[in-house]
Design an enzyme around this catalytic site. Structure first.
Site, PDB file in Angstrom:
ATOM      1  CG  HIS A 265      68.879 141.204  33.256  1.00  0.00           C
ATOM      2  ND1 HIS A 265      69.757 141.569  34.251  1.00  0.00           N
ATOM      3  CD2 HIS A 265      68.081 140.251  33.792  1.00  0.00           C
ATOM      4  CE1 HIS A 265      69.516 140.852  35.329  1.00  0.00           C
ATOM      5  NE2 HIS A 265      68.506 140.046  35.086  1.00  0.00           N
TER       6      HIS A 265
ATOM      7  CD  GLU B  22      63.543 139.771  33.738  1.00  0.00           C
ATOM      8  OE1 GLU B  22      63.314 139.384  34.896  1.00  0.00           O
ATOM      9  OE2 GLU B  22      64.498 139.362  33.052  1.00  0.00           O
ATOM     10  CG  HIS B  23      65.628 143.251  37.268  1.00  0.00           C
ATOM     11  ND1 HIS B  23      66.023 142.976  38.556  1.00  0.00           N
ATOM     12  CD2 HIS B  23      66.059 142.199  36.519  1.00  0.00           C
ATOM     13  CE1 HIS B  23      66.665 141.829  38.598  1.00  0.00           C
ATOM     14  NE2 HIS B  23      66.715 141.340  37.365  1.00  0.00           N
TER      15      HIS B  23
END
Length: 402
Positions: free
Chosen positions: A46, A49-50
């Site tokens: 996650h 992804e950022h």
């Protein structure tokens, strides 16, 4: 017509031309999510992804946002338990520019240490915000307990104390391991010339190293549990989880029909009985959570605390009623028509087609056509639905969080 190609480095490409459209949707699918993490790096997929949107060797974060806005497109990403997807939807005339931006992000992101520290602060705020949403929390934490100590049960966002200490070295180690050609599928749907599109994709992505395909490891073991968390709010949020079929199982078609009949829409058994007739809940629905190695069938309801036992009893009664009495041919026909209509309408979106093609090839290693899905859904019988619920509905195996 769907076309598949494989780049020299091993990246698989699936494309579907939709000549009547003026849009094109492009998705970069990476076989990495929380189920490929461990306790030490849970939340890393996650975070990456950022960070993909925080600047490359060619573009700043502002450049990425401004260039995509300038061509009237939508660019975003999402992380799941089993995959991460970066996508763009834009007009057909800007397809090449969209591919270039996505390729730059995947191949040239800087993962600047200063930007990482700032973004971790944003992600920690996101985790706090998520904790304030009990209607979301109850689903994730139930899965966490059902698949306890297995990565499939990990929270996608990760735990705050772990995420807070991530550094660039650990992020890059994870990135190099999973962001390789063997773990990537590119899907394209909409209006484009397939030879030109394939050429643009090769120009942008063929430099990615082949690497090694991600191994999901051992399958998790379903364990019946009770999980609860007290919050100073007005409603109880209840979620039940039953051991169910995987994403690769043919039984997923029966689950789709059973879900539609039981709690998948506004004319389902649970909605009509518990919400409309009895007035016990504000919200009630069912859904399937299926992955490569395991799956759950889940039922959610939100109600006043004083009505929790009544709701739970009513849910079990509706399940038992279908098991003992079955469903009528008329009910089944309506459900099949509704599901088939949703499939066909979903097909009429370049984004939905890109999504379906990419996820299918990445996880199932094949592309399932609309015609095949429609045919297999159409073959589900009343007895199939009854037997499905009979198998999954074992009271001793139901995870009951309250």
């Amino acid at each position: 017509m769907t076309y598949q190609r494989t780049m020299g480095n091993g990246i698989r490409v699936v494309m579907e031309e939709m000549p009547a459209y003026r849009s094109v949707s492009i998705g970069i699918w990476v076989k990495v999510g929380s189920m490929y993490e461990d306790k030490r790096n849970n939340g890393m997929a996650h975070v990456i992804e950022h960070m993909m949107f925080k600047g490359t060797s060619r573009r700043t974060a502002a450049d990425i946002a401004n260039e995509m806005t300038a061509i009237g497109g939508n660019m975003d990403a999402f992380t799941c338990k089993d995959c991460t997807c970066y996508y763009a939807k834009t007009l057909d005339i800007y397809g090449k520019r969209a591919v270039d931006i996505l390729g730059d992000m995947l191949c040239n992101s800087l993962f600047d240490a200063g930007e990482l520290r700032k973004e971790l602060g944003v992600i920690l705020e996101e985790i706090d915000m998520y904790e304030d949403s009990p209607e979301d929390l109850v689903h994730e934490y139930l899965q966490k307990e059902v698949w306890k100590d297995h990565p499939l049960g990990y929270l996608i966002s990760g735990e705050k104390d772990q995420v807070a200490v991530f550094n660039r070295e650990r992020v890059m180690e994870f990135f190099r391991r999973y962001y390789c050609a063997e773990n990537i599928v590119i899907s394209v749907a909409g209006h484009f010339d397939r030879e030109m599109m394939y050429g643009w994709l090769c120009d942008s992505f063929e430099g990615i190293s082949r690497g090694k395909k991600a191994d999901p490891g051992k399958a998790p073991v379903y364990r019946p549990v009770v999980w609860s968390q007290e919050k100073d709010i007005e409603q109880n949020h209840l979620c039940l989880a039953f051991d169910c079929c995987t994403l690769l199982s043919e039984e997923r078609y029966v689950m789709t029909v059973a879900n539609n009949l039981l709690g998948g829409n506004m004319n389902s058994r649970l909605f009509m009985k518990i919400r409309d007739e009895l007035g016990l809940t504000y919200s009630i629905y069912s859904y399937g959570s299926s992955y490569e190695q395991a799956g759950l069938f889940q039922i959610y309801a939100a109600m006043q605390p004083s009505q929790t036992e009544q709701v739970l009893e009513a849910i079990f009664n509706e399940n038992k009623r279908i098991i003992h009495e079955g469903v009528s041919e008329e009910e089944l026909t309506i459900a099949l028509q509704q599901i088939q209509a949703e499939l066909i309408l979903g097909y009429e979106s370049s984004y939905n087609r890109m999504n379906s093609l990419g996820k299918s090839l990445l996880i199932r290693d094949c592309v399932v056509s609309l015609e095949e899905d429609l045919e297999k859904i159409g073959h589900v019988s009343c007895e199939d639905v009854r037997n499905f619920l009979k198998v999954i509905y074992r009271e001793k195996d139901a995870a009951l969080p309250w």
